[in-house]
Design an enzyme around this catalytic site. Structure first.
Site, PDB file in Angstrom:
ATOM      1  N   HIS A  21     -30.458   5.878  18.318  1.00  0.00           N
ATOM      2  CA  HIS A  21     -31.695   5.560  17.663  1.00  0.00           C
ATOM      3  C   HIS A  21     -32.673   6.414  17.405  1.00  0.00           C
ATOM      4  O   HIS A  21     -32.573   7.470  18.116  1.00  0.00           O
ATOM      5  CB  HIS A  21     -32.129   4.052  18.385  1.00  0.00           C
ATOM      6  CG  HIS A  21     -32.447   4.295  19.871  1.00  0.00           C
ATOM      7  ND1 HIS A  21     -33.630   4.984  20.261  1.00  0.00           N
ATOM      8  CD2 HIS A  21     -31.967   3.532  20.928  1.00  0.00           C
ATOM      9  CE1 HIS A  21     -33.560   4.937  21.478  1.00  0.00           C
ATOM     10  NE2 HIS A  21     -32.760   4.218  21.857  1.00  0.00           N
ATOM     11  N   HIS A  58     -33.695   8.300  20.735  1.00  0.00           N
ATOM     12  CA  HIS A  58     -32.958   9.472  21.039  1.00  0.00           C
ATOM     13  C   HIS A  58     -33.130  10.578  20.292  1.00  0.00           C
ATOM     14  O   HIS A  58     -33.435  11.863  20.769  1.00  0.00           O
ATOM     15  CB  HIS A  58     -31.599   9.361  20.794  1.00  0.00           C
ATOM     16  CG  HIS A  58     -30.844   8.169  21.828  1.00  0.00           C
ATOM     17  ND1 HIS A  58     -30.462   6.868  21.228  1.00  0.00           N
ATOM     18  CD2 HIS A  58     -30.699   8.024  23.190  1.00  0.00           C
ATOM     19  CE1 HIS A  58     -30.175   6.255  22.174  1.00  0.00           C
ATOM     20  NE2 HIS A  58     -30.370   6.861  23.544  1.00  0.00           N
ATOM     21  N   ASP A  88     -37.357   5.244  30.289  1.00  0.00           N
ATOM     22  CA  ASP A  88     -36.549   5.103  31.718  1.00  0.00           C
ATOM     23  C   ASP A  88     -37.357   6.090  32.677  1.00  0.00           C
ATOM     24  O   ASP A  88     -37.095   6.945  33.273  1.00  0.00           O
ATOM     25  CB  ASP A  88     -35.175   5.435  31.813  1.00  0.00           C
ATOM     26  CG  ASP A  88     -34.420   4.830  30.592  1.00  0.00           C
ATOM     27  OD1 ASP A  88     -33.946   3.673  31.037  1.00  0.00           O
ATOM     28  OD2 ASP A  88     -34.360   5.168  29.628  1.00  0.00           O
ATOM     29  N   GLN A 126     -22.878   4.225  36.679  1.00  0.00           N
ATOM     30  CA  GLN A 126     -24.385   3.746  36.718  1.00  0.00           C
ATOM     31  C   GLN A 126     -24.358   2.243  36.328  1.00  0.00           C
ATOM     32  O   GLN A 126     -25.645   1.865  36.396  1.00  0.00           O
ATOM     33  CB  GLN A 126     -25.324   4.607  35.959  1.00  0.00           C
ATOM     34  CG  GLN A 126     -25.104   4.519  34.574  1.00  0.00           C
ATOM     35  CD  GLN A 126     -26.035   5.514  33.680  1.00  0.00           C
ATOM     36  OE1 GLN A 126     -25.763   6.906  33.602  1.00  0.00           O
ATOM     37  NE2 GLN A 126     -27.260   5.027  33.172  1.00  0.00           N
ATOM     38  N   GLY A 142     -25.196   7.261  23.928  1.00  0.00           N
ATOM     39  CA  GLY A 142     -24.769   7.252  22.669  1.00  0.00           C
ATOM     40  C   GLY A 142     -25.512   5.938  22.130  1.00  0.00           C
ATOM     41  O   GLY A 142     -26.252   5.382  22.459  1.00  0.00           O
ATOM     42  N   SER A 156     -34.115   0.828  21.914  1.00  0.00           N
ATOM     43  CA  SER A 156     -33.039   0.762  22.971  1.00  0.00           C
ATOM     44  C   SER A 156     -31.626   0.613  22.397  1.00  0.00           C
ATOM     45  O   SER A 156     -31.695  -0.326  21.404  1.00  0.00           O
ATOM     46  CB  SER A 156     -33.346  -0.403  24.068  1.00  0.00           C
ATOM     47  OG  SER A 156     -32.019  -0.518  24.706  1.00  0.00           O
ATOM     48  N   SER A 157     -30.695   1.096  22.764  1.00  0.00           N
ATOM     49  CA  SER A 157     -29.175   0.994  22.408  1.00  0.00           C
ATOM     50  C   SER A 157     -28.869  -0.564  22.558  1.00  0.00           C
ATOM     51  O   SER A 157     -28.247  -1.057  21.814  1.00  0.00           O
ATOM     52  CB  SER A 157     -28.133   1.621  22.917  1.00  0.00           C
ATOM     53  OG  SER A 157     -28.508   3.199  23.060  1.00  0.00           O
ATOM     54  N   ARG A 158     -29.343  -1.078  23.816  1.00  0.00           N
ATOM     55  CA  ARG A 158     -29.023  -2.584  23.939  1.00  0.00           C
ATOM     56  C   ARG A 158     -29.737  -3.507  22.763  1.00  0.00           C
ATOM     57  O   ARG A 158     -29.143  -4.724  22.634  1.00  0.00           O
ATOM     58  CB  ARG A 158     -29.595  -3.012  25.057  1.00  0.00           C
ATOM     59  CG  ARG A 158     -28.645  -2.362  26.407  1.00  0.00           C
ATOM     60  CD  ARG A 158     -29.039  -3.033  27.614  1.00  0.00           C
ATOM     61  NE  ARG A 158     -28.125  -2.318  28.789  1.00  0.00           N
ATOM     62  CZ  ARG A 158     -28.332  -1.457  29.672  1.00  0.00           C
ATOM     63  NH1 ARG A 158     -29.240  -0.462  29.071  1.00  0.00           N
ATOM     64  NH2 ARG A 158     -27.542  -0.932  30.330  1.00  0.00           N
TER      65      ARG A 158
END
Ligand code: AMP
Length: 281
Positions: free
Chosen positions: A34, A37, A150, A61, A31, A185-187
């Site tokens: 962005h 994805h 990844d 994870q 989720g 990245s979601s981060r």
């Protein structure tokens, strides 16, 4: 678009579609979606009649509980985005649905999870393998889509599919980047001010490293250059920079020892952990 929180009704829904001859593509995500994805969703939509996007922040994870707690969760916004790109199905289970019993199974990917991400995030790939294996069994997709961002994860999942004989085809989709080159990245949502500006250090280091390797510099020299370059950016720290064979992830001392080397980097902008990579060719 259909939204399922539970496995049984999702399976029933997909079963009917498969009976009608429709092919199913799966895009597993955590989720906070962005544009990166969405390129996976697009790739799936091109090859399948039905695209399932799973959204699940997988606790097994995360080796760092603070990272898990701070991981962005934006399900309402994600739903709107997925509706816009005409995703067919969202599967967004809670922890209890995915892990009804305490989880005992550990997966060991040998050399594939002993280096880079596996070395710095012990147990990470066991959790990834576990949740992706569950998702493959739940959705039984014909195709599954993962991001090149990844890359080590892609290598691990390829091994999982080969060894456990999942009947599906895996696809790797190129890295989507922000205008300045930062890998999406979601981060990135957690990056503030100078952290966000300086997070570009990783991309710049990869570009310079690639250039220098192509000009014949040794991997050793390039590693020193990368470490020095990252130090130029305030608030940015390097965790690792490695050049590996992109198939077996063997770490290289000389680029000529691999047909298809990949440059991989990881580090922190403040307390936000970021990764990036680039193929040499
Ligand atoms: P995540 O939600 O971060 O677990 O990512 C879900 C999927 O999206 C994974 O296969 C990632 O590799 C992929 N992904 C994440 N960031 C990007 C990006 N910038 N470009 C392409 N794919 C990405």
């Amino acid at each position: 678009m259909e939204i399922f929180k539970q496995i049984a009704p999702l399976k029933a829904h997909l079963h009917a579609l498969k009976q009608a001859g429709k092919s199913v593509g799966l895009v597993p995500t955590m989720g906070a979606l962005h544009a990166g994805h969405l390129t996976l969703i697009e790739a799936s939509k091109k090859q399948n009649q039905i695209t399932v996007c799973s959204i699940f922040v997988n606790p097994t994870q995360f080796n760092n509980p603070v990272d898990l707690q701070k991981y962005p969760r934006t399900l309402d916004k994600d739903t709107i985005l997925l509706e816009k790109v005409e995703c067919d199905v969202i599967f967004c289970p809670d922890n209890l649905e995915m892990y009804p019993d305490s989880s005992l199974l550990k997966l060991n990917f040998g050399h594939l999870d002993a280096v880079m991400e596996g070395k710095f995030r012990p147990g990470h790939f066991s959790g990834v393998g576990l949740v992706v294996g569950k998702l493959f069994n739940i959705v039984e997709p014909d195709h599954a889509y993962f991001g090149q961002k990844d890359w080590q994860q892609f290598a691990v999942i390829s091994q999982l599919v080969r060894e456990l004989k999942f009947n599906l085809t895996l696809h790797s989709v190129p890295i989507a980047r922000e205008r300045d080159g930062l890998a999406m990245s979601s981060r990135n949502l957690r990056l503030q001010g100078e952290q966000r500006t300086n997070a570009i250090a990783f991309y710049h280091a990869l570009l310079t490293a690639k250039d220098n390797l192509k000009r014949g510099e040794s991997i050793d020299q390039v590693k020193k250059m990368v470490a020095a370059k990252i130090r130029e950016y305030a608030g940015i720290t390097l965790e690792y920079f490695e050049v590996a064979d992109s198939k077996n992830l063997n770490l290289l001392e000389r680029v000529k020892d691999s047909d298809h080397p990949i440059l991989c980097i990881a580090g922190f902008a403040g307390d936000v952990r970021l990764i990036d990579n680039m193929f040499l060719d």
